[in-house]
Design an enzyme around this catalytic site. Structure first.
Site, PDB file in Angstrom:
ATOM      1  N   SER A  42      58.587  -3.759 -25.738  1.00  0.00           N
ATOM      2  CA  SER A  42      58.946  -3.143 -27.018  1.00  0.00           C
ATOM      3  C   SER A  42      60.369  -3.487 -27.449  1.00  0.00           C
ATOM      4  CB  SER A  42      58.806  -1.619 -26.875  1.00  0.00           C
ATOM      5  OG  SER A  42      59.613  -0.945 -27.810  1.00  0.00           O
ATOM      6  N   GLY A  43      60.518  -3.895 -28.688  1.00  0.00           N
ATOM      7  CA  GLY A  43      61.859  -4.168 -29.214  1.00  0.00           C
ATOM      8  C   GLY A  43      62.704  -2.907 -29.246  1.00  0.00           C
ATOM      9  N   LEU A  44      62.077  -1.810 -29.697  1.00  0.00           N
ATOM     10  CA  LEU A  44      62.805  -0.537 -29.756  1.00  0.00           C
ATOM     11  C   LEU A  44      63.275  -0.130 -28.355  1.00  0.00           C
ATOM     12  CD1 LEU A  44      63.695   2.180 -31.018  1.00  0.00           C
ATOM     13  CD2 LEU A  44      61.364   2.998 -30.636  1.00  0.00           C
ATOM     14  N   ASP A  54      67.657  -0.702 -32.894  1.00  0.00           N
ATOM     15  CA  ASP A  54      66.518  -1.620 -33.069  1.00  0.00           C
ATOM     16  C   ASP A  54      66.718  -2.425 -34.354  1.00  0.00           C
ATOM     17  OD1 ASP A  54      64.071  -2.825 -32.741  1.00  0.00           O
ATOM     18  OD2 ASP A  54      62.878  -1.088 -33.363  1.00  0.00           O
ATOM     19  N   ASP A  81      57.289  -7.927 -28.304  1.00  0.00           N
ATOM     20  CA  ASP A  81      57.574  -7.530 -29.681  1.00  0.00           C
ATOM     21  C   ASP A  81      58.716  -8.447 -30.148  1.00  0.00           C
ATOM     22  OD1 ASP A  81      58.410  -6.343 -31.996  1.00  0.00           O
ATOM     23  OD2 ASP A  81      58.988  -4.435 -31.078  1.00  0.00           O
ATOM     24  N   ASP A  83      59.906  -9.018 -33.043  1.00  0.00           N
ATOM     25  CA  ASP A  83      60.507  -8.653 -34.334  1.00  0.00           C
ATOM     26  C   ASP A  83      60.131  -9.685 -35.405  1.00  0.00           C
ATOM     27  OD1 ASP A  83      61.516  -6.420 -33.128  1.00  0.00           O
ATOM     28  OD2 ASP A  83      63.532  -7.200 -32.850  1.00  0.00           O
ATOM     29  N   GLU A 110      56.632  -9.765 -37.021  1.00  0.00           N
ATOM     30  CA  GLU A 110      56.352  -8.884 -38.157  1.00  0.00           C
ATOM     31  C   GLU A 110      56.896  -9.483 -39.452  1.00  0.00           C
ATOM     32  OE1 GLU A 110      58.452  -5.807 -35.967  1.00  0.00           O
ATOM     33  OE2 GLU A 110      59.744  -5.428 -37.699  1.00  0.00           O
ATOM     34  N   LYS A 116      65.864  -7.000 -38.704  1.00  0.00           N
ATOM     35  CA  LYS A 116      64.875  -5.969 -39.056  1.00  0.00           C
ATOM     36  C   LYS A 116      65.402  -4.566 -38.742  1.00  0.00           C
ATOM     37  CE  LYS A 116      63.196  -4.052 -36.050  1.00  0.00           C
ATOM     38  NZ  LYS A 116      61.952  -4.015 -35.274  1.00  0.00           N
ATOM     39  N   ASN A 118      63.710  -0.641 -37.482  1.00  0.00           N
ATOM     40  CA  ASN A 118      62.500  -0.022 -36.945  1.00  0.00           C
ATOM     41  C   ASN A 118      61.632   0.529 -38.081  1.00  0.00           C
ATOM     42  OD1 ASN A 118      61.009   2.583 -35.777  1.00  0.00           O
ATOM     43  ND2 ASN A 118      61.307   1.117 -34.137  1.00  0.00           N
ATOM     44  N   SER A 119      60.344   0.370 -37.954  1.00  0.00           N
ATOM     45  CA  SER A 119      59.410   0.744 -39.022  1.00  0.00           C
ATOM     46  C   SER A 119      59.446   2.229 -39.356  1.00  0.00           C
ATOM     47  CB  SER A 119      57.988   0.365 -38.612  1.00  0.00           C
ATOM     48  OG  SER A 119      57.912  -1.011 -38.362  1.00  0.00           O
ATOM     49  N   ARG A 155      52.043  -9.199 -37.381  1.00  0.00           N
ATOM     50  CA  ARG A 155      52.126  -7.763 -37.687  1.00  0.00           C
ATOM     51  C   ARG A 155      52.373  -7.565 -39.167  1.00  0.00           C
ATOM     52  NH1 ARG A 155      56.228  -3.789 -34.428  1.00  0.00           N
ATOM     53  NH2 ARG A 155      56.911  -2.449 -36.138  1.00  0.00           N
ATOM     54  N   HIS A 186      50.033  -1.844 -38.880  1.00  0.00           N
ATOM     55  CA  HIS A 186      50.915  -0.729 -38.532  1.00  0.00           C
ATOM     56  C   HIS A 186      50.848   0.355 -39.609  1.00  0.00           C
ATOM     57  CE1 HIS A 186      53.574   1.127 -35.911  1.00  0.00           C
ATOM     58  NE2 HIS A 186      54.715   0.504 -36.140  1.00  0.00           N
TER      59      HIS A 186
END
Ligand code: SPV
Ligand code: MG
Length: 291
Positions: A42-44, A54, A81, A83, A110, A116, A118-119, A155, A186
């Site tokens: 996970s990037g986060l 992130d 991930d 990104d 993504e 980026k 975080n979503s 993504r 997502h």
């Protein structure tokens, strides 16, 4: 079977597979020992474990170093991930080559802009990448891979950015035509509604991966009923460990004694086992000449 082939088979199989987040060698090993057949790097979580945001504050080579430890510590496939791929098509395809060299099984990119965010942080304010540009990135990555089974997941962040089903379908279809191996759909809604609507219209054109962090109340059979190929538990090792560390640090600060702590933390022997300390002892007996 190499790790990319394993991941590809998992994603392509009609059954729903679950992969677990990890952010360093130790958490990756714990995920494997729990029984998971794949890992989400996970990037986060990797950023958070480094103490940064992130937002691509950690460089891609720093992330690569973490992945090397994760890959060495495990035998199951790792999906990074990635990104946005850390730049344009050229940065993304160079990342892919470096991942292959470290036996990372696949990468998810993504359709946002570098750097980026975080979503789940002001998702609707986040601009999406132009479709053509993102398609070029996917094509460049697929052309660059050495192992034909290396997995590139596209993504689509249309729902996150506040667009509807039409934009989501348009993007997913363009990414499919550009050669993506799967679509990560997502959603930041607290129910699985957007994903349900997407699955219905998408009708199995390409495998679908989801990240139910926000719609965590979804009953477990729902993913299978919808025909979702892969579910990612995206940050739960990180969040579990933060809670445990905060509790222990606060308690020790207050009590200034280990008496109430020792039997509440993992025994040292278990840490040594996770590190495979025994192997080194045996190797020392074999290779170190006695003085
Ligand atoms: C991550 O784990 O870094 C992800 C998933 O990208 S999410 O945080 O849900 O966007
Ligand atoms: Mg991420």
């Amino acid at each position: 079977m190499n790790k990319s082939t394993e991941l590809k088979r998992m994603i392509q199989s009609p059954t729903t597979d679950y992969i677990m987040e990890a952010h360093n060698g130790l958490s990756a090993k714990i995920a494997e020992e729990a029984g998971f057949k794949g890992i989400w790097a996970s990037g986060l979580s990797i950023a958070a474990s480094m103490g940064v945001r992130d937002n691509n504050e950690a460089s891609w080579t720093q992330v690569l170093d973490v992945l090397e430890f994760m890959s060495d510590a495990t035998t199951i496939p790792i999906l990074l991930d990635g990104d946005t791929g850390y730049g344009n098509f050229n940065n993304a395809r160079r990342l892919l080559r470096k991942l292959e060299q470290r036996q990372i099984a696949g990468v998810c990119i993504e359709d946002k802009l570098f750097p980026k965010t975080n979503s789940f942080i002001k998702g609707e304010a986040q601009p999406l990448a132009p479709i053509d540009e993102f398609c070029g990135k996917i094509k460049a990555m697929k052309d660059a891979q050495d192992n034909s089974d290396f997995v590139v997941v596209a993504r689509a962040e249309a729902f996150i950015a506040g667009h509807g089903l039409d934009e989501m379908l348009k993007r997913a279809e363009a990414y499919r035509q550009s050669g993506a191996d799967a679509i990560l759909a997502h959603s930041k809604k607290s129910d699985i509604g957007e994903i349900e609507a997407f699955m219905k219209e998408w009708s199995n054109r390409l495998p679908v991966v989801v990240v139910p962090t926000k719609y965590y109340m979804t009953p477990k059979n729902r993913y299978r009923e919808l025909g979702i190929n892969m579910v990612i538990w995206a940050n739960h090792n990180l969040r579990a460990s933060v809670k445990a560390m905060q509790k222990t640090s606060r308690k020790l600060f207050k009590e200034e004694s280990l008496i109430q702590i020792e039997n509440k933390v993992t025994p040292l022997e278990e840490i040594f086992r996770l590190q495979n300390a025994e192997e080194l002892q045996l190797a020392e007996e074999k290779y170190l000449t006695a003085v």
